[in-house]
Scaffold this active site. Structure first.
Site, PDB file in Angstrom:
ATOM      1  CG  PHE A 293      -1.726   1.133   1.360  1.00 28.53           C
ATOM      2  CD1 PHE A 293      -2.965   1.266   0.487  1.00 28.53           C
ATOM      3  CD2 PHE A 293      -1.583   2.253   2.041  1.00 28.53           C
ATOM      4  CE1 PHE A 293      -3.883   2.347   0.350  1.00 28.53           C
ATOM      5  CE2 PHE A 293      -2.377   3.380   1.945  1.00 28.53           C
ATOM      6  CZ  PHE A 293      -3.572   3.426   1.335  1.00 28.53           C
TER       7      PHE A 293
ATOM      8  CE  LYS B 283      -0.744   5.253   7.783  1.00 28.27           C
ATOM      9  NZ  LYS B 283      -0.401   4.659   6.545  1.00 28.27           N
TER      10      LYS B 283
ATOM     11  CG  ASP C 228       5.589   3.617   1.716  1.00 28.64           C
ATOM     12  OD1 ASP C 228       5.680   4.473   2.646  1.00 28.64           O
ATOM     13  OD2 ASP C 228       4.598   3.391   1.245  1.00 28.64           O
TER      14      ASP C 228
HETATM   15  C1  LIG Z   1      -0.566   5.187   5.137  1.00 31.31           C
HETATM   16  C2  LIG Z   1       0.531   4.782   4.233  1.00 31.31           C
HETATM   17  C3  LIG Z   1       0.490   5.492   3.038  1.00 31.31           C
HETATM   18  C4  LIG Z   1      -0.584   6.617   2.197  1.00 31.31           C
HETATM   19  O1  LIG Z   1      -0.539   7.719   3.418  1.00 31.31           O
HETATM   20  P1  LIG Z   1      -1.540   8.960   3.397  1.00 31.31           P
HETATM   21  O2  LIG Z   1      -1.268   9.703   4.489  1.00 31.31           O
HETATM   22  O3  LIG Z   1      -2.876   8.180   3.889  1.00 31.31           O
HETATM   23  O4  LIG Z   1      -1.740   9.363   2.248  1.00 31.31           O
HETATM   24  C5  LIG Z   1       1.317   5.208   2.027  1.00 31.31           C
HETATM   25  N1  LIG Z   1       2.451   4.309   2.377  1.00 31.31           N
HETATM   26  C6  LIG Z   1       2.053   3.359   3.483  1.00 31.31           C
HETATM   27  C7  LIG Z   1       2.953   2.497   3.617  1.00 31.31           C
HETATM   28  C8  LIG Z   1       1.122   3.859   4.364  1.00 31.31           C
HETATM   29  O5  LIG Z   1       0.914   3.140   5.486  1.00 31.31           O
END
Ligand SMILES: *Cc1c(COP(=O)(O)O)cnc(C)c1O
Length: 396
Positions: free
Chosen positions: A135, A249, A220
């Site tokens: 994700f 986050k 990420d």
């Molecule tokens: C939550 C998340 C995102 C997206 O972040 P948003 O602030 O919701 O746009 C991208 N990559 C990872 C691994 C995430 O946990």
């Protein structure tokens, strides 16, 4: 009393399947709903409220900065942005920083950076390889990057330039790499899809492969970074330095923020090639600076490691006790329980009734991601509630 559920139905786009409580207040590891009912928060705004709710230093920083300077645009130098960039670089293996407003914006920017690198150094290579079940966010390009059909299907046709390969399978990654590949983008542990932990040497192998091919590795760390894994960044536990890393986050403890970090050799944006109106504004950056500094100075990652192990041990106790718990996985304060039935919903409801917030993923997974400041006593409380909730739903 206002019927907030009714207001939502009438006025808000129905994009969220919400849990039927209306939260009005938070303090530390607890939140309260409009009826005054208290909940122990093992969701923390999806791994966001790293220092818990309304941490005094965070509240003070926001109030002071809001009364001093909220926004200027990036046409000018501002001090909180540069202080945040400095502390991030001084505490990581990366050299340069760009601040944006969210996780998606960070990963999208990271992919743009990798494409620039491809244009300049890799004969125009532009493809980014990502893992199945990953994700990376919700923009059109990032749903394309994320290896989950359910996020892509509603928007077909989705942008090209991404190849999803089986996560934790180095041979699949190798087979998908071509002269068009400019980067690999991976989560060190896949958070959103249910806390999937790869083999301990997978990331190292990915790093070696990227080096062999001269392509970039983007980690990420939006969910895993800033202490959640029991180290400041997850890459430190895998002996794998990324060329580009994304954060968001937990970075500003609840204030919207995102960050792209990169090594000098990958710092290839020229003036005007990337930007943001809000990104890096004084209010967000002052908050991020306070949160990050507090986490570093109090060695909160070490505390997370200790309490994370304690949580693992207690969850394993539940696994021993209940046949319905088929797996416990994760690291630090990002953990999940998987059930061999479809009871995640019933268990989540049972927890809610007893005053514990947990995060259900699909029919059979519950994700736990409390604030980083959670203590043993609160973990014991959460485990006792989970125990009762699982006990109520068991058929074994
Ligand atoms: C939550 C998340 C995102 C997206 O972040 P948003 O602030 O919701 O746009 C991208 N990559 C990872 C691994 C995430 O946990």
């Amino acid at each position: 009393m206002t019927d907030w559920f009714e207001l939502e139905r009438n006025y808000y786009m129905p994009t969220f399947k919400r849990i039927p409580i209306t939260l009005v207040k938070g303090q530390g590891c607890r939140v309260w709903d409009e009826n005054g009912k208290e909940y122990l928060d093992f969701v923390s705004g999806i791994a966001v409220n790293s220092l818990g709710h309304c941490h005094p230093e965070v509240v003070k920083t926001i109030a002071e900065q809001a009364g001093t300077l909220i926004h200027t645009s990036n046409l000018y130098y501002t001090t909180p942005q540069l202080k945040l960039a400095q502390i991030l670089v001084e505490n990581s293996c990366l050299d340069k920083v760009f601040i944006c407003n969210s996780g998606t914006e960070a990963t999208e920017g990271a992919v743009k950076l990798a494409r620039r690198y491809g244009h300049i150094h890799l004969k125009g290579a532009y493809e980014v390889i990502t893992g199945t079940g990953s994700f990376h966010g919700r923009t059109l390009a990032m749903v394309s990057a994320s290896g989950q059909i359910k996020f892509q299907e509603p928007y077909i046709p989705i942008p090209s330039g991404f190849v999803n390969v089986e996560y934790n399978n180095i041979e699949a990654l190798k087979a998908a790499t071509t002269s068009k590949t400019c980067a690999v983008m991976m989560e060190p542990i896949q958070g959103e899809s249910g806390v999937h932990v790869p083999d301990s040497d997978y990331l190292k192998k990915v790093r070696q492969w990227c080096d062999e091919k001269g392509i970039l590795l983007i980690l990420d760390e939006i969910q895993t970074g800033v202490g959640r894994m029991g180290s400041l960044f997850a890459y430190q536990q895998y002996e794998t330095e990324p060329d580009i890393m994304t954060l968001a986050k937990g970075l500003a403890g609840g204030f919207p923020i995102g960050a792209i970090l990169c090594k000098n050799r990958a710092s290839v944006f020229a003036a005007g090639e990337h930007g943001s109106t809000f990104g890096g504004n004084p209010l967000a950056c002052a908050t991020g600076y306070t949160v990050f500094k507090t986490i570093v100075e109090n060695n909160i990652p070490e505390q997370v490691k200790v309490n994370g192990s304690y949580l693992t041990e207690k969850l394993n106790g539940l696994k021993q006790k209940y046949n319905s718990v088929s797996e416990v996985r994760g690291r630090g304060l990002l953990q999940a329980i998987e059930f061999n039935n479809k009871n995640a919903n019933a268990v989540t409801e049972g927890c809610l009734k007893r005053g514990l917030l947990v995060n259900k993923i699909g029919d059979n997974i519950i994700r736990l991601m409390p604030p980083l400041i959670i203590g043993k006593e609160e973990i014991d409380t959460a485990i006792a509630i989970l125990d009762q909730a699982i006990s109520d739903t068991r058929v074994d």
